[in-house]
Design a protein around this motif. Structure first.
Motif, mmCIF file in Angstrom:
data_model
loop_
_atom_site.group_PDB
_atom_site.id
_atom_site.type_symbol
_atom_site.label_atom_id
_atom_site.label_comp_id
_atom_site.label_asym_id
_atom_site.label_seq_id
_atom_site.Cartn_x
_atom_site.Cartn_y
_atom_site.Cartn_z
ATOM 1 N N PRO A 226 0.775 -1.364 0.002
ATOM 2 C CA PRO A 226 0.076 -0.110 -0.092
ATOM 3 C C PRO A 226 0.613 1.407 0.135
ATOM 4 N N ILE A 227 1.909 1.169 0.558
ATOM 5 C CA ILE A 227 2.881 2.511 0.456
ATOM 6 C C ILE A 227 3.359 2.724 -0.827
ATOM 7 N N LEU A 228 3.683 1.713 -1.634
ATOM 8 C CA LEU A 228 4.099 1.739 -3.028
ATOM 9 C C LEU A 228 2.892 2.415 -3.801
ATOM 10 N N GLN A 229 1.790 2.049 -3.547
ATOM 11 C CA GLN A 229 0.373 2.278 -3.976
ATOM 12 C C GLN A 229 0.479 3.851 -3.886
ATOM 13 N N LEU A 230 0.460 4.210 -2.653
ATOM 14 C CA LEU A 230 0.304 5.552 -2.071
ATOM 15 C C LEU A 230 1.531 6.504 -2.881
ATOM 16 N N SER A 231 2.455 5.952 -3.140
ATOM 17 C CA SER A 231 3.571 6.558 -3.648
ATOM 18 C C SER A 231 3.262 6.877 -5.239
ATOM 19 N N LYS A 232 2.622 5.818 -5.631
ATOM 20 C CA LYS A 232 2.392 6.052 -7.063
ATOM 21 C C LYS A 232 1.133 7.166 -7.410
ATOM 22 N N ILE A 233 0.201 7.082 -6.271
ATOM 23 C CA ILE A 233 -0.592 8.052 -6.496
ATOM 24 C C ILE A 233 -0.208 9.559 -6.327
ATOM 25 N N SER A 234 0.567 9.686 -5.413
ATOM 26 C CA SER A 234 1.460 10.955 -5.136
ATOM 27 C C SER A 234 2.106 11.333 -6.350
ATOM 28 N N THR A 235 2.674 10.467 -7.207
ATOM 29 C CA THR A 235 3.526 10.634 -8.478
ATOM 30 C C THR A 235 2.422 11.384 -9.271
ATOM 31 N N GLU A 236 1.375 10.644 -9.498
ATOM 32 C CA GLU A 236 0.579 11.196 -10.456
ATOM 33 C C GLU A 236 -0.131 12.505 -10.078
ATOM 34 N N MET A 237 -0.252 12.681 -8.782
ATOM 35 C CA MET A 237 -0.823 13.980 -8.188
ATOM 36 C C MET A 237 0.183 14.983 -8.717
ATOM 37 N N SER A 238 1.566 14.858 -8.605
ATOM 38 C CA SER A 238 2.490 15.682 -9.203
ATOM 39 C C SER A 238 2.365 16.100 -10.549
ATOM 40 N N LYS A 239 1.808 15.220 -11.225
ATOM 41 C CA LYS A 239 1.561 15.437 -12.748
ATOM 42 C C LYS A 239 0.235 16.021 -13.127
ATOM 43 N N LEU A 240 -0.680 16.327 -11.765
ATOM 44 C CA LEU A 240 -1.794 16.881 -11.794
ATOM 45 C C LEU A 240 -2.758 16.131 -12.475
ATOM 46 N N ASN A 241 -2.716 14.669 -12.114
ATOM 47 C CA ASN A 241 -3.457 13.808 -12.421
ATOM 48 C C ASN A 241 -4.277 13.269 -10.985
ATOM 49 N N PHE A 242 -5.432 13.429 -10.921
ATOM 50 C CA PHE A 242 -5.884 13.104 -9.645
ATOM 51 C C PHE A 242 -7.300 11.980 -9.827
ATOM 52 N N GLU A 243 -7.243 11.270 -10.805
ATOM 53 C CA GLU A 243 -8.206 10.268 -10.888
ATOM 54 C C GLU A 243 -7.802 8.990 -10.161
ATOM 55 N N ASN A 244 -6.788 8.837 -9.885
ATOM 56 C CA ASN A 244 -6.075 7.642 -8.758
ATOM 57 C C ASN A 244 -6.542 7.979 -7.357
ATOM 58 N N ARG A 245 -7.412 6.983 -6.829
ATOM 59 C CA ARG A 245 -7.640 7.050 -5.561
ATOM 60 C C ARG A 245 -7.196 5.646 -4.692
ATOM 61 N N TYR A 246 -6.788 6.171 -3.482
ATOM 62 C CA TYR A 246 -6.607 4.754 -2.650
ATOM 63 C C TYR A 246 -7.871 4.045 -2.147
ATOM 64 N N ASN A 247 -7.957 2.856 -2.518
ATOM 65 C CA ASN A 247 -8.856 2.008 -2.152
ATOM 66 C C ASN A 247 -8.948 0.951 -1.280
ATOM 67 N N GLY A 248 -7.757 1.018 -0.217
ATOM 68 C CA GLY A 248 -7.636 0.123 0.761
ATOM 69 C C GLY A 248 -8.572 0.368 1.977
ATOM 70 N N LYS A 249 -8.647 -1.081 2.743
ATOM 71 C CA LYS A 249 -9.724 -1.089 3.674
ATOM 72 C C LYS A 249 -8.900 -0.984 5.026
#
Length: 517
Positions: A226-249
């Motif tokens: 999940p940390i790698l997933q969050l890192s990927k999401i933050s990388t996309e956010m730095s590219k102004l792509n906000f479509e990815n979301r963390y879906n963990g429970k």
């Protein structure tokens, strides 16, 4: 990955587990024998107390079978127990041993034990303990004794018997009834147990280390995934792509971090959207300001250019009057007429410029109302009918029915007036002005056609610009300023309407369209 958190967690946990196993192994190796020895001493002391109680019970109850309980105590404690009846002693226990001696066994068992080497070793050990206070070496039996504990009722010794290569811990004491008790525990099994225990710990530790490494790897993977997933999401956010979301429970710290990143992503997306909208409005404002500045510069340039001629004429004729160039009254009247005419043209042009300026800057908004466009065109035509008759021009209006539109009636009247005035000023010798209406797609097209010279193709797109004149000499002749069509353009753009000009074989057609109401 060289600096992988998953690898670091696995290595740290495996090293911790190895250190724990090694610590247990070293503890067994160093401290277990002494600890086990201490436990054996404690076991001997407890057996002594229990034997005392059993003997006391036997002295009260003659039917009590003490031998059975002694055997049970031996079995449970893994110690050998001997009770010796002491009837008399010779001397101060010097070179003589206790005599007679009897133990709490049957007669046949007495005989077997007295004949055995084992009992002989026990007798010699008791003798060594009695004659030595702390340490004694028996060259005959090759034994070494060492006083371990010295108490009031008993002494505890460590003994090494070379004949059987064994170590013992022995308790020798006197019971409350005066009899002697001897309790022996084999000490050799302590070291052996320690070796076996360490060997078993090494084997099981290795197995646990291997299995634990696998478990730790899987566990660290469950943390780092999940940390790698969050890192990927933050990388996309730095590219102004906000479509990815963390879906963990998860409900732990990683889950909290994931939800925080989702919240941050939403807020950043909304903020950037608002900034883009604000930036877009700012760009529009800047563009509008640049257009206004351009228009202002053009306005000043064109006004100064257009006013230069009438001002020069007014100045010249006024100076002529002042200098009395012509003394006759007719010449003076002519000079005055020229000055008045040029002043009227200037006044008219300035009014048109002010009106155009307000339209272009958006200071005047159309006041939409429903009215009959045919009736409005007839009214404007009637107002210029006199001018047309003076010019021998025929006005043709090809519509009798009413057509209602939504627009600002005053502004549209200005458009029709400019079209008709322009047609009247450019009509040729055929002297025909034709006004027509055409309804298409919920719109009405109003066309004003006049016979005359065609507009050159290179000038068609420029005639809507302020002060642009195709034929400057003719325009000057009828007093045109080149502003009328610019006013038409501004009015129709304020209505979101269409307008244009078409060259025909016989003349020129100007048109505009409005929505039918």
């Amino acid at each position: 990955m060289r600096h992988s958190l998953k690898l670091k967690i696995t290595l740290i946990l495996c090293l911790s587990m190895f250190f724990l196993i090694f610590t247990c192994w070293m503890s067994n190796e160093v401290f277990l024998p002494k600890y086990y020895e201490k436990q054996k001493v404690s076991s001997l002391q407890k057996d002594f107390e229990k034997i005392n109680k059993l003997v006391g019970r036997a002295s009260i109850d003659s039917n009590y079978d003490i031998i059975k309980d002694i055997e049970k105590l031996e079995a449970n404690s893994a110690n050998s127990i001997y009770i010796i009846e002491t009837n008399e002693m010779y001397g101060k226990l010097g070179m003589y041993f206790l005599y007679p001696i009897s133990i709490s066994l049957s007669d046949n068992e007495h005989k077997d034990i007295f004949k055995s080497d084992r009992f002989g070793r026990i007798v010699r050990a008791i003798r060594d303990y009695i004659y030595n206070a702390e340490e004694y070496t028996d060259d005959i039996s090759d034994t070494i004794t060492h006083l371990f504990t010295d108490a009031d009722k008993y002494d505890i010794y460590k003994l090494y018997d070379n004949s059987v290569d064994s170590n013992y811990i022995d308790l020798l004491g006197f019971l409350e009834n005066g009899n002697m008790v001897f309790v022996r525990s084999n000490y050799s099994n302590i070291s052996e147990s320690s070796v076996i225990s360490n060997r078993f710990l090494a084997i099981t530790g290795l197995a646990v280390l291997v299995l634990g490494s696998v478990v730790m790897y899987l566990f660290s993977r469950s943390l780092t995934k999940p940390i790698l997933q969050l890192s990927k999401i933050s990388t996309e956010m730095s590219k102004l792509n906000f479509e990815n979301r963390y879906n963990g429970k998860r409900r732990d710290e990683i889950g909290v971090l994931g939800n925080s990143i989702n919240t941050l992503s939403n807020q950043l997306e909304n903020t950037i959207s608002e900034l883009k909208a604000a930036n877009n409005e700012l760009e529009k404002d800047i563009k509008k300001k640049e257009e206004i500045d351009t228009m202002r510069r053009e306005f000043l340039s064109n006004v100064s250019h257009e006013l230069k001629t009438p001002i020069a004429l007014i100045q010249g004729y006024a100076e002529g009057l002042a200098d009395n160039i012509n003394d006759d009254e007719e010449s003076r009247n002519f000079y005055c007429e020229v000055i008045t005419d040029e002043a009227q043209k200037m006044n008219k042009m300035v009014k048109k410029l002010l009106s155009l300026n307000e339209l272009e800057f958006g200071n005047v908004k159309p006041d939409f109302e429903r009215f009959d466009i045919v009736e409005l065109v007839k009214s404007v035509s009637s107002s210029i009918e006199i001018l047309a008759q003076q010019n021998d021009t025929r006005l043709i209006l090809n519509e009798n029915k009413s057509i209602y539109v939504w627009a600002d009636q005053y502004m549209i009247e200005e458009v029709v007036t400019n079209y008709l005035s322009n047609a009247l000023n450019h009509v040729d010798d055929r002297k025909i002005i034709d006004i027509s209406f055409a309804e298409t797609d919920n719109k009405v097209r109003v066309s004003v056609f006049n016979t005359g010279e065609l507009i050159p193709p290179e000038d068609i797109n420029n005639i809507w610009d302020k002060f642009y004149k195709v034929d400057k000499a003719r325009t000057r002749e009828y007093g045109g300023s080149g502003i009328g069509l610019s006013i038409v353009k501004a009015i129709l753009e304020a209505h979101n309407g269409s307008y244009g000009v078409n060259n025909h074989e016989a003349g020129v057609e100007f048109w505009f369209e409005l929505k039918i109401g």
